[in-house]
Design a protein around this motif. Sequence first.
Motif, PDB file in Angstrom:
ATOM      1  N   SER A   8      33.326  30.353 -44.521  1.00  0.00           N
ATOM      2  CA  SER A   8      33.638  31.486 -45.402  1.00  0.00           C
ATOM      3  C   SER A   8      32.651  31.594 -46.563  1.00  0.00           C
ATOM      4  O   SER A   8      32.431  32.675 -47.102  1.00  0.00           O
ATOM      5  N   ALA A   9      32.057  30.470 -46.949  1.00  0.00           N
ATOM      6  CA  ALA A   9      31.081  30.483 -48.048  1.00  0.00           C
ATOM      7  C   ALA A   9      29.713  30.950 -47.579  1.00  0.00           C
ATOM      8  O   ALA A   9      28.800  31.115 -48.394  1.00  0.00           O
ATOM      9  N   ARG A  10      29.558  31.146 -46.259  1.00  0.00           N
ATOM     10  CA  ARG A  10      28.293  31.567 -45.653  1.00  0.00           C
ATOM     11  C   ARG A  10      27.152  30.617 -46.031  1.00  0.00           C
ATOM     12  O   ARG A  10      26.076  31.026 -46.464  1.00  0.00           O
ATOM     13  N   SER A  11      27.437  29.323 -45.832  1.00  0.00           N
ATOM     14  CA  SER A  11      26.420  28.305 -46.116  1.00  0.00           C
ATOM     15  C   SER A  11      25.348  28.260 -45.035  1.00  0.00           C
ATOM     16  O   SER A  11      24.239  27.794 -45.271  1.00  0.00           O
ATOM     17  N   ILE A  12      25.674  28.721 -43.837  1.00  0.00           N
ATOM     18  CA  ILE A  12      24.704  28.771 -42.737  1.00  0.00           C
ATOM     19  C   ILE A  12      24.027  30.138 -42.755  1.00  0.00           C
ATOM     20  O   ILE A  12      24.693  31.171 -42.621  1.00  0.00           O
ATOM     21  N   GLU A  13      22.741  30.148 -42.939  1.00  0.00           N
ATOM     22  CA  GLU A  13      22.007  31.406 -43.067  1.00  0.00           C
ATOM     23  C   GLU A  13      21.752  32.041 -41.704  1.00  0.00           C
ATOM     24  O   GLU A  13      21.253  31.392 -40.781  1.00  0.00           O
TER      25      GLU A  13
ATOM     26  N   MET B  41      22.383  38.253 -39.919  1.00  0.00           N
ATOM     27  CA  MET B  41      23.483  39.190 -40.171  1.00  0.00           C
ATOM     28  C   MET B  41      24.735  38.381 -40.470  1.00  0.00           C
ATOM     29  O   MET B  41      24.808  37.189 -40.158  1.00  0.00           O
ATOM     30  N   ASP B  42      25.720  39.036 -41.081  1.00  0.00           N
ATOM     31  CA  ASP B  42      27.005  38.372 -41.292  1.00  0.00           C
ATOM     32  C   ASP B  42      27.607  38.049 -39.926  1.00  0.00           C
ATOM     33  O   ASP B  42      27.555  38.879 -39.009  1.00  0.00           O
ATOM     34  N   PRO B  43      28.175  36.838 -39.751  1.00  0.00           N
ATOM     35  CA  PRO B  43      28.734  36.473 -38.438  1.00  0.00           C
ATOM     36  C   PRO B  43      29.837  37.413 -37.951  1.00  0.00           C
ATOM     37  O   PRO B  43      30.059  37.528 -36.744  1.00  0.00           O
ATOM     38  N   ILE B  44      30.508  38.096 -38.879  1.00  0.00           N
ATOM     39  CA  ILE B  44      31.500  39.089 -38.463  1.00  0.00           C
ATOM     40  C   ILE B  44      30.810  40.220 -37.703  1.00  0.00           C
ATOM     41  O   ILE B  44      31.237  40.614 -36.609  1.00  0.00           O
ATOM     42  N   ASP B  45      29.723  40.708 -38.288  1.00  0.00           N
ATOM     43  CA  ASP B  45      28.980  41.803 -37.654  1.00  0.00           C
ATOM     44  C   ASP B  45      28.316  41.349 -36.356  1.00  0.00           C
ATOM     45  O   ASP B  45      28.260  42.103 -35.377  1.00  0.00           O
ATOM     46  N   LEU B  46      27.830  40.096 -36.332  1.00  0.00           N
ATOM     47  CA  LEU B  46      27.227  39.560 -35.111  1.00  0.00           C
ATOM     48  C   LEU B  46      28.261  39.431 -33.997  1.00  0.00           C
ATOM     49  O   LEU B  46      27.956  39.653 -32.824  1.00  0.00           O
ATOM     50  N   THR B  47      29.486  39.093 -34.377  1.00  0.00           N
ATOM     51  CA  THR B  47      30.555  38.989 -33.387  1.00  0.00           C
ATOM     52  C   THR B  47      30.850  40.352 -32.775  1.00  0.00           C
ATOM     53  O   THR B  47      30.973  40.490 -31.555  1.00  0.00           O
ATOM     54  N   TYR B  48      30.958  41.362 -33.626  1.00  0.00           N
ATOM     55  CA  TYR B  48      31.193  42.716 -33.116  1.00  0.00           C
ATOM     56  C   TYR B  48      30.043  43.164 -32.207  1.00  0.00           C
ATOM     57  O   TYR B  48      30.273  43.788 -31.163  1.00  0.00           O
ATOM     58  N   GLU B  49      28.834  42.850 -32.603  1.00  0.00           N
ATOM     59  CA  GLU B  49      27.672  43.209 -31.798  1.00  0.00           C
ATOM     60  C   GLU B  49      27.740  42.541 -30.423  1.00  0.00           C
ATOM     61  O   GLU B  49      27.443  43.159 -29.399  1.00  0.00           O
ATOM     62  N   THR B  50      28.161  41.290 -30.398  1.00  0.00           N
ATOM     63  CA  THR B  50      28.275  40.547 -29.137  1.00  0.00           C
ATOM     64  C   THR B  50      29.380  41.116 -28.265  1.00  0.00           C
ATOM     65  O   THR B  50      29.206  41.290 -27.050  1.00  0.00           O
ATOM     66  N   LEU B  51      30.506  41.429 -28.879  1.00  0.00           N
ATOM     67  CA  LEU B  51      31.631  41.991 -28.124  1.00  0.00           C
ATOM     68  C   LEU B  51      31.254  43.324 -27.476  1.00  0.00           C
ATOM     69  O   LEU B  51      31.740  43.644 -26.385  1.00  0.00           O
ATOM     70  N   SER B  52      30.394  44.065 -28.147  1.00  0.00           N
ATOM     71  CA  SER B  52      30.002  45.374 -27.611  1.00  0.00           C
ATOM     72  C   SER B  52      29.225  45.247 -26.305  1.00  0.00           C
ATOM     73  O   SER B  52      29.093  46.218 -25.556  1.00  0.00           O
ATOM     74  N   LYS B  53      28.703  44.053 -26.032  1.00  0.00           N
ATOM     75  CA  LYS B  53      27.919  43.845 -24.811  1.00  0.00           C
ATOM     76  C   LYS B  53      28.769  43.399 -23.622  1.00  0.00           C
ATOM     77  O   LYS B  53      28.260  43.220 -22.527  1.00  0.00           O
TER      78      LYS B  53
END
Length: 370
Positions: free
Chosen positions: A86-91, A94-106
């Motif tokens: 949640s602190a987004r310590s891993i750079e 894109m935000d992992p939320i947005d990356l997840t949505y992008e992945t789901l779209s595939k």
Amino acid sequence: MKKKNKIIYLLIGVLMLIGVGETYAQSAYKEASNAFALYTQTGDVKNLDEARKQIEKVYKTKRDSSRTRVNVLRAMVLSSLAYADSARSIELNMDPIDLTYETLSKIDERDRDGYPGELSYVTQNLAAALIFRANKSLEQGDFERAYADFNQVDELGARSSDVTYNLALLATKAGKTEEAIAYYDAILEAGDMTAPQTIELANLYDQVGESQLALSTLEDGRTKFPEDKDLLFLLIDKYAKNDAFDSIVPIIEEAINLEPENIDLNYLAGYANENAGNVELAKKYYQQVLHLDPNNYESNLALGLIHLGAFLTAPDNYDAQSAAQDHLLKANEIKPYEINALKSLALFYEKAEDETQLDRVNLLLNQLTN
């Protein structure tokens, strides 16, 4: 012949490269699966990040990045990261939320039925991550961002009464009154409505001019939460504004029991009962007001008028005559230039045949009205 052999060797080389690529991708996929499995056992974000690194290796080619099982695992890893980090310590780019949505779209819709548990896991993580981000936005006063995130949670089908209530509050803040009402209605339909939420919904109905819906909402809330003081007092106030005195009479005593020294409530109880024809009960409440505040103009005038009515009807009713005079004079003393008290005194002195006082009062009335 030599040329043909050269072509064959070239094809074999390409096939070998493809095989190596597939083997490499399979190995990375396996490593990602193992690291993710380890994360689910330990909860260590380092294992989750390793799973992400390995699945990204698989994601290098268009062919592998289009495979359903690869996208499902990637979505599971990224959605877990969205919530766990949640602190987004891993750079990331894109935000992992947005990356997840992008992945789901595939992931093709027709393939989703084969991964119900996995995709449910992704949805739960996404919802949790979005709620966390929305709450952070609320703390920072970014209501639009919070509303957008809560709305995404709602669209995920992970609706809960808390999420819906947050949407209702944020829609209210954003001036989206009709949307807010719809969210409150959803809470009501689910049977999760609280007393404060009932009041909030009634207020929204008032804002859009639906006064009857506001009233019925409060009445339903009163039935569901009979012990709630705020609902009771607001309902009484609503009845008073609508001159629904017959509706006030049965419930006003309960309110007075909660606040026995509330002057406004006692006066309203007197006024409501007087309008409902319960004159003796009305007198009791007016007297209680004067017990709490002897200089209350409204109750002195009200009692003066009640006794004046009795005196005008029965001139030989000396008790009524005396009480009318006392209260009307007191009201006039409190507000010497109040027209209603002066007019009432004029009626009293005319009936009592006191010409001197009648002339005095009429002279003052003429001065005030001309």
